[in-house]
Design a protein around this motif. Structure first.
Motif, PDB file in Angstrom:
ATOM      1  N   LEU A 129      25.148 -13.947  12.889  1.00 57.95           N
ATOM      2  CA  LEU A 129      25.070 -12.442  12.270  1.00 57.95           C
ATOM      3  C   LEU A 129      25.358 -13.146  10.480  1.00 57.95           C
ATOM      4  N   THR A 130      26.191 -13.844  10.411  1.00 59.16           N
ATOM      5  CA  THR A 130      26.317 -14.534   8.977  1.00 59.16           C
ATOM      6  C   THR A 130      24.885 -14.822   8.324  1.00 59.16           C
ATOM      7  N   ALA A 131      24.237 -15.735   9.293  1.00 62.93           N
ATOM      8  CA  ALA A 131      23.018 -16.232   8.742  1.00 62.93           C
ATOM      9  C   ALA A 131      22.124 -15.271   8.210  1.00 62.93           C
ATOM     10  N   PHE A 132      21.916 -14.182   9.303  1.00 65.88           N
ATOM     11  CA  PHE A 132      20.975 -13.169   8.746  1.00 65.88           C
ATOM     12  C   PHE A 132      21.264 -12.050   7.660  1.00 65.88           C
ATOM     13  N   THR A 133      22.661 -12.054   7.412  1.00 63.01           N
ATOM     14  CA  THR A 133      23.087 -11.063   6.247  1.00 63.01           C
ATOM     15  C   THR A 133      23.466 -11.863   5.132  1.00 63.01           C
ATOM     16  N   GLY A 134      23.465 -13.280   5.196  1.00 62.96           N
ATOM     17  CA  GLY A 134      24.073 -14.090   3.902  1.00 62.96           C
ATOM     18  C   GLY A 134      22.972 -14.094   2.693  1.00 62.96           C
ATOM     19  N   GLY A 135      21.763 -13.391   2.973  1.00 57.93           N
ATOM     20  CA  GLY A 135      20.695 -13.310   1.814  1.00 57.93           C
ATOM     21  C   GLY A 135      19.984 -14.500   1.425  1.00 57.93           C
ATOM     22  N   ASN A 194      11.776  -4.725   2.280  1.00 54.22           N
ATOM     23  CA  ASN A 194      13.127  -4.073   2.119  1.00 54.22           C
ATOM     24  C   ASN A 194      12.992  -3.337   0.959  1.00 54.22           C
ATOM     25  N   ARG A 195      12.503  -3.607  -0.276  1.00 56.79           N
ATOM     26  CA  ARG A 195      12.382  -2.767  -1.281  1.00 56.79           C
ATOM     27  C   ARG A 195      11.429  -1.571  -1.014  1.00 56.79           C
ATOM     28  N   ALA A 196      10.213  -1.587  -0.329  1.00 55.77           N
ATOM     29  CA  ALA A 196       9.472  -0.773   0.017  1.00 55.77           C
ATOM     30  C   ALA A 196      10.063   0.289   1.052  1.00 55.77           C
ATOM     31  N   TYR A 197      10.581  -0.171   2.021  1.00 54.04           N
ATOM     32  CA  TYR A 197      11.203   0.686   3.229  1.00 54.04           C
ATOM     33  C   TYR A 197      12.070   1.531   2.629  1.00 54.04           C
ATOM     34  N   TRP A 198      13.366   0.741   1.931  1.00 55.70           N
ATOM     35  CA  TRP A 198      14.331   1.565   1.387  1.00 55.70           C
ATOM     36  C   TRP A 198      14.005   2.345   0.228  1.00 55.70           C
ATOM     37  N   GLY A 199      13.139   2.058  -0.679  1.00 56.44           N
ATOM     38  CA  GLY A 199      12.779   2.585  -1.815  1.00 56.44           C
ATOM     39  C   GLY A 199      13.705   2.024  -3.119  1.00 56.44           C
ATOM     40  N   THR A 200      14.307   1.019  -2.950  1.00 54.58           N
ATOM     41  CA  THR A 200      15.123   0.310  -3.948  1.00 54.58           C
ATOM     42  C   THR A 200      15.382  -1.148  -3.539  1.00 54.58           C
ATOM     43  N   ALA A 201      15.519  -1.956  -4.560  1.00 55.73           N
ATOM     44  CA  ALA A 201      16.067  -3.088  -4.186  1.00 55.73           C
ATOM     45  C   ALA A 201      17.282  -3.262  -3.356  1.00 55.73           C
ATOM     46  N   ILE A 202      17.354  -3.752  -2.444  1.00 56.37           N
ATOM     47  CA  ILE A 202      18.548  -3.925  -1.670  1.00 56.37           C
ATOM     48  C   ILE A 202      18.788  -5.243  -0.951  1.00 56.37           C
ATOM     49  N   SER A 203      20.040  -5.754  -0.664  1.00 52.65           N
ATOM     50  CA  SER A 203      20.097  -6.856  -0.163  1.00 52.65           C
ATOM     51  C   SER A 203      20.138  -6.712   1.566  1.00 52.65           C
ATOM     52  N   ALA A 204      19.994  -7.902   2.179  1.00 48.47           N
ATOM     53  CA  ALA A 204      19.977  -7.805   3.651  1.00 48.47           C
ATOM     54  C   ALA A 204      21.252  -7.409   4.137  1.00 48.47           C
ATOM     55  N   GLN A 205      22.364  -7.604   3.749  1.00 46.13           N
ATOM     56  CA  GLN A 205      23.725  -7.091   4.132  1.00 46.13           C
ATOM     57  C   GLN A 205      23.603  -5.679   3.943  1.00 46.13           C
ATOM     58  N   LYS A 206      23.400  -5.070   2.774  1.00 51.15           N
ATOM     59  CA  LYS A 206      23.442  -3.622   2.529  1.00 51.15           C
ATOM     60  C   LYS A 206      22.537  -2.936   3.366  1.00 51.15           C
ATOM     61  N   ALA A 207      21.323  -3.507   3.596  1.00 49.83           N
ATOM     62  CA  ALA A 207      20.429  -2.734   4.418  1.00 49.83           C
ATOM     63  C   ALA A 207      20.799  -2.682   5.871  1.00 49.83           C
TER      64      ALA A 207
END
Length: 232
Positions: A129-135, A194-207
């Motif tokens: 999990l940490t590997a995928f959310t670490g950014g 991630n930016r295109a889907y969420w509409g803003t710059a966003i980290s993997a952890q936050k997404a």
């Protein structure tokens, strides 16, 4: 010199494949293409005879990563490239995300030809999990342990069973489950999608902390929940 030209040929073949694929779907947002292809992959995997074992692994997992088309090409040198997304499981059985990612890698050996596989990675524990959310990018098999997912009678991934690897892999090629080695492959965050889907710059952890309730992701969530009904 011949080896260099061979590697360049592989890279050109992969690039050409991606260009043709994206041009054919220019009218569709790229993130929706990833979601739709991931939904198709889950539906196809759900129809396989070993789907129950994979569903059981997912049911007790931290999350999954889906790569609908990982293109593997090679002649002496090999290379692979694919785009996908990550979804996490919540304690109550829901889903969060997505966060978009890419997979790439290279290998050396006796191989020839080009093929495309569908890849599903099951995130088993906190290290995965940490590997995928670490950014940051990470290497499968080096930064985090990966093994072929259990099938048939060898499920062994219940809540009381020890996890043999942080990540399990399941793959499909030509409509059937198939073994494939992805050790050494590198996972990268796709910040543009991630930016295109969420509409803003966003980290993997936050997404990956956001509930997966957007109408755009619901078909994939429904496909996954349908798959989970087969869990043992």
């Amino acid at each position: 010199m011949k080896k260099i030209f061979a590697l360049l040929g592989v890279i050109i073949a992969l690039t050409f494949t991606v260009i043709l694929e994206d041009a054919a779907n220019a009218a569709e947002p790229l993130y929706m293409k990833r979601i739709n292809l991931a939904t198709q992959l889950v539906n196809e995997m759900s129809q396989q005879s070993d789907a129950a074992a994979m569903a059981s692994a997912i049911k007790d997992a931290k999350g999954i990563a889906l790569f609908p088309h990982v293109t593997k090409a090679g002649f002496i040198f090999g290379a692979e490239d694919g785009q996908g997304l990550v979804l996490l499981r919540t304690p109550n059985g829901g889903w969060t995300g997505p966060s978009f990612v890419g997979i790439s890698g290279a290998s050396f050996g006796f191989q020839a030809g080009i093929e495309s596989i569908g890849l599903l990675l099951v995130i088993n524990n906190q290290k995965g999990l940490t590997a995928f959310t670490g950014g940051n990018s990470f290497k499968l098999g080096a930064d985090v342990a990966i093994a072929a997912g259990p099938i048939g009678r060898s499920v062994g991934v219940g809540t009381n069973a020890p996890m043999k690897a942080s990540i399990y892999s399941y793959s499909m090629t030509k409509g059937v489950f198939a073994g494939v080695s992805v050790g050494g492959s590198i996972i990268n965050q796709n910040r543009d999608l991630n930016r295109a889907y969420w509409g803003t710059a966003i980290s993997a952890q936050k997404a990956l902390s956001k509930p997966a309730k957007n109408a755009k992701i619901l078909p994939l969530i429904q496909a996954l929940n349908s798959l989970l009904t087969q869990a043992k």
